[in-house]
Structure formats: structure tokens, C-alpha cells
Design a protein around this motif. Structure first.
Motif, PDB file in Angstrom:
ATOM      1  N   TRP A  53       0.842  -1.200   0.000  1.00 35.21           N
ATOM      2  CA  TRP A  53       0.000   0.000   0.000  1.00 35.21           C
ATOM      3  C   TRP A  53       0.878   1.251   0.000  1.00 35.21           C
ATOM      4  O   TRP A  53       1.991   1.256   0.537  1.00 35.21           O
ATOM      5  CB  TRP A  53      -0.959   0.023   1.186  1.00 35.21           C
ATOM      6  N   SER A  55       1.956   4.793   1.354  1.00 32.42           N
ATOM      7  CA  SER A  55       1.969   5.191   2.760  1.00 32.42           C
ATOM      8  C   SER A  55       2.531   6.598   2.921  1.00 32.42           C
ATOM      9  O   SER A  55       3.042   7.199   1.976  1.00 32.42           O
ATOM     10  CB  SER A  55       2.802   4.204   3.584  1.00 32.42           C
ATOM     11  N   HIS A 223      -0.688   2.453  13.600  1.00 29.54           N
ATOM     12  CA  HIS A 223      -1.937   2.227  12.868  1.00 29.54           C
ATOM     13  C   HIS A 223      -2.617   0.957  13.349  1.00 29.54           C
ATOM     14  O   HIS A 223      -2.007   0.103  13.980  1.00 29.54           O
ATOM     15  CB  HIS A 223      -1.669   2.158  11.368  1.00 29.54           C
ATOM     16  N   TYR A 227      -8.648  -0.627  10.282  1.00 28.34           N
ATOM     17  CA  TYR A 227      -8.868   0.270   9.146  1.00 28.34           C
ATOM     18  C   TYR A 227      -7.790   0.130   8.070  1.00 28.34           C
ATOM     19  O   TYR A 227      -7.842   0.794   7.043  1.00 28.34           O
ATOM     20  CB  TYR A 227      -8.994   1.730   9.597  1.00 28.34           C
ATOM     21  N   MET A 228      -6.820  -0.739   8.309  1.00 21.51           N
ATOM     22  CA  MET A 228      -5.791  -0.987   7.296  1.00 21.51           C
ATOM     23  C   MET A 228      -6.231  -2.046   6.281  1.00 21.51           C
ATOM     24  O   MET A 228      -5.959  -1.930   5.083  1.00 21.51           O
ATOM     25  CB  MET A 228      -4.506  -1.454   7.966  1.00 21.51           C
ATOM     26  N   PHE A 229      -6.923  -3.073   6.764  1.00 20.95           N
ATOM     27  CA  PHE A 229      -7.268  -4.213   5.918  1.00 20.95           C
ATOM     28  C   PHE A 229      -8.770  -4.480   5.944  1.00 20.95           C
ATOM     29  O   PHE A 229      -9.420  -4.225   6.946  1.00 20.95           O
ATOM     30  CB  PHE A 229      -6.509  -5.452   6.402  1.00 20.95           C
ATOM     31  N   LEU A 231      -7.272  -4.096   1.977  1.00 26.08           N
ATOM     32  CA  LEU A 231      -6.766  -2.929   1.274  1.00 26.08           C
ATOM     33  C   LEU A 231      -7.787  -2.393   0.274  1.00 26.08           C
ATOM     34  O   LEU A 231      -8.691  -3.114  -0.164  1.00 26.08           O
ATOM     35  CB  LEU A 231      -5.468  -3.279   0.553  1.00 26.08           C
ATOM     36  N   PRO A 244      -4.388   1.750   2.109  1.00 27.53           N
ATOM     37  CA  PRO A 244      -5.060   1.187   3.285  1.00 27.53           C
ATOM     38  C   PRO A 244      -6.571   1.150   3.078  1.00 27.53           C
ATOM     39  O   PRO A 244      -7.125   1.944   2.298  1.00 27.53           O
ATOM     40  CB  PRO A 244      -4.679   2.164   4.401  1.00 27.53           C
ATOM     41  N   THR A 247      -8.437   5.132   3.823  1.00 28.28           N
ATOM     42  CA  THR A 247      -7.417   6.165   3.679  1.00 28.28           C
ATOM     43  C   THR A 247      -7.665   7.307   4.657  1.00 28.28           C
ATOM     44  O   THR A 247      -6.725   7.854   5.238  1.00 28.28           O
ATOM     45  CB  THR A 247      -7.414   6.703   2.231  1.00 28.28           C
ATOM     46  N   TYR A 250      -6.518   6.303   8.185  1.00 29.71           N
ATOM     47  CA  TYR A 250      -5.047   6.234   8.207  1.00 29.71           C
ATOM     48  C   TYR A 250      -4.447   7.630   8.278  1.00 29.71           C
ATOM     49  O   TYR A 250      -3.594   7.919   9.126  1.00 29.71           O
ATOM     50  CB  TYR A 250      -4.572   5.492   6.959  1.00 29.71           C
TER      51      TYR A 250
END
Length: 277
Positions: A53, A55, A223, A227-229, A231, A244, A247, A250
Motif C-alpha cells: 500500500w 503510505s 496504525h 482500518y488498514m485491511f 486494502l 489502506p 485512507t 489512516y
């Protein structure tokens, strides 16, 4: 290419940010070379179904400007550690001949993450005087990420990251300070290795939801996997890349009000100058 989002942002501002990287400028030329490298690396990752992803400032630029932050000279991508290791092995075989994979195994390279560099350029940065590795071309950064706990990571980084960088720097007789740091690191580095093993074993059992840079890289925003996965995707310079899952979550965690343009004295760049071979 300026996106609709970027144009709308400019229309609402008294300051025109395009003055930083107009087409044909040195900075824009640098950005476009980085963008080329990004497309090569992510294309290889996609070919082998390796999740990554965008970043940091790269993701921020994508969300706020539709591409590069106008004054930025950096591209970052991240992967979970197993995927990072897998990608490095593949990049060693599949990168085109004009690109070079720089990893922590390289002599004199003092960072615990990797870069893919252009072989036909040289960038000059502030800490170059103590860097004795050969390839110093335009690059993008590739960071490994792990599930961990920030306090635990802080402890490991104190022993492992510090000593690794000082040992790789070498030059113990450069000064009394360097001799002290190098000698102390010879003692602390084995402790750091043991702490890294312990931390990874603990986190394999407890499976924390915190996603952080791998041990030794240094502190970063803590993080959360929620909320990251899985994607998602985002547009950057007219192309679609992985991002992510949220977004907004993040970037809010990392930057707060991320749509707010910082004052001029906070618009930092990394490179002092770039030379092309």
C-alpha cells in the motif's frame, strides 16, 4: 497530470502550489523518475499477487492532491513483513537492468528498510558524508510492517536499530564519539537481536492489532489493522495503486487534519541536489 481534486484545491486557495513543481522543473523531473520506479515495483508486486500500500506522504499526496505533494521528493510503500521478504526475492530477479535493489545487507547501508534506485542518477542528501555505499540514485522506499506493541517496539529499537546503524556506519576512529558508539554497539547489538526474536514470538502468540514499522526502523504512527485491511485503491498521478482500507482513518491518525496545507516553513524536501549520468 493534475487531477480534478488538485485543481479544485488550488481554486479554493490564494496560493498556487503549482509553483513548486511546474512541468519541466528539476523537482518535477525527479518526481516523474520516482513515479516510473513506483510503477515498475508495484507492477511486479501485482504480477505475483503481493499486497502493498502507498503510505506516509505518498498516500497523503494521493488523497489531497491526486499525486505528489507539490514540494515532495519522496515515495513510500509498505508491506507486511512476510510479503516484504517475498517481494525482495522477486525484485532481485525481475527488476530491469537500470534499477538497483538496495537492502540492509548492502555494505555501508545503514537503514533497516529497502530502496529501489535508478542507476543513472545520483542524489545528494544531508547525511551523505557518512554513507559509503555505491548506488545513490533516485529511489523509492519500501518499508516492512509488523503487528506489534509500540512500547515493546520502542525498547527493541533502542537496542537493535541504534546499534545496527552505528555498526553499519563503521568508521570507529572518525572521532572519540564514534569510537564510543561503535564499541558500545558491539555489546548492544546481540541483545537487540535477542529482543527482536522475543518480541516477534510474543506478538505471534498475542496477535496485536497494531501495525508498525518493523523492529529497528524507528518509531512511526501506530496504525490499526481494523482500518488498514482489507486494502483499497487510490489514484496517484493518474494511475491506480493499493492503499489502506480506510485512507481517511489512516491519514487522520498520522496527520490529523490532513487536508490542511502546512505553512511554508513546514514544506520539507529530502534532497539537496540531483545529478544525472
Amino acid at each position: 497530470m493534475l487531477t480534478f481534486v488538485y485543481l479544485m484545491l488550488i481554486a479554493d486557495m490564494e496560493e498556487d502550489l503549482r509553483e513548486y513543481n511546474p512541468e519541466g522543473s528539476d523537482l518535477r523531473k525527479l518526481q516523474l523518475k520516482m513515479f516510473e520506479i513506483l510503477q515498475v515495483v508495484t507492477s511486479i508486486a501485482g504480477k505475483h499477487s503481493i499486497p502493498y500500500w502507498l503510505s506516509g506522504g505518498t498516500l497523503l499526496g494521493a488523497a489531497r492532491h491526486g499525486g505528489f505533494i507539490p514540494w515532495d521528493d519522496d515515495i513510500d510503500i509498505e508491506l507486511l513483513l512476510p510479503d516484504y521478504k517475498k517481494l525482495l526475492k522477486i525484485l532481485e530477479k525481475e527488476l530491469p537492468s537500470d534499477l538497483y535493489l538496495q537492502t540492509p545487507k548492502d555494505k555501508g547501508y545503514r537503514l533497516l528498510f529497502s530502496k529501489v534506485r535508478d542507476k543513472h542518477s545520483v542524489v545528494v542528501e544531508e547525511d551523505d558524508l557518512m554513507d559509503n555505499y555505491f548506488e545513490k540514485g533516485i529511489y523509492i522506499d519500501i518499508f516492512p510492517e509488523e503487528r506489534s506493541y509500540k512500547p515493546l517496539k520502542n525498547v527493541v529499537d533502542f537496542f537493535y536499530g541504534r546499534s545496527f546503524r552505528r555498526l553499519k556506519r563503521g568508521k570507529p576512529f572518525h572521532s572519540l564519539k564514534y569510537f564510543y558508539e561503535y564499541t558500545l554497539s558491539l555489546l548492544l547489538y546481540p541483545i537487540g537481536i535477542l529482543l527482536t526474536w522475543f518480541a516477534r514470538g510474543l506478538c505471534a502468540i498475542t496477535h496485536p492489532n497494531n501495525i508498525l514499522h518493523s523492529y529497528g526502523i524507528g518509531n512511526t504512527t501506530n496504525h490499526n489493522a481494523s482500518y488498514m485491511f482489507p486494502l483499497s485503491t487510490i489514484e496517484f498521478e493518474g494511475k491506480t495503486f493499493s492503499a489502506p482500507g480506510s485512507t481517511e482513518a489512516y491519514l487522520t491518525k498520522q496527520y490529523g487534519d490532513y487536508m490542511k496545507i502546512p505553512p511554508k516553513d513546514k514544506r520539507a524536501t529530502h534532497f539537496l541536489r540531483v545529478k544525472y549520468k
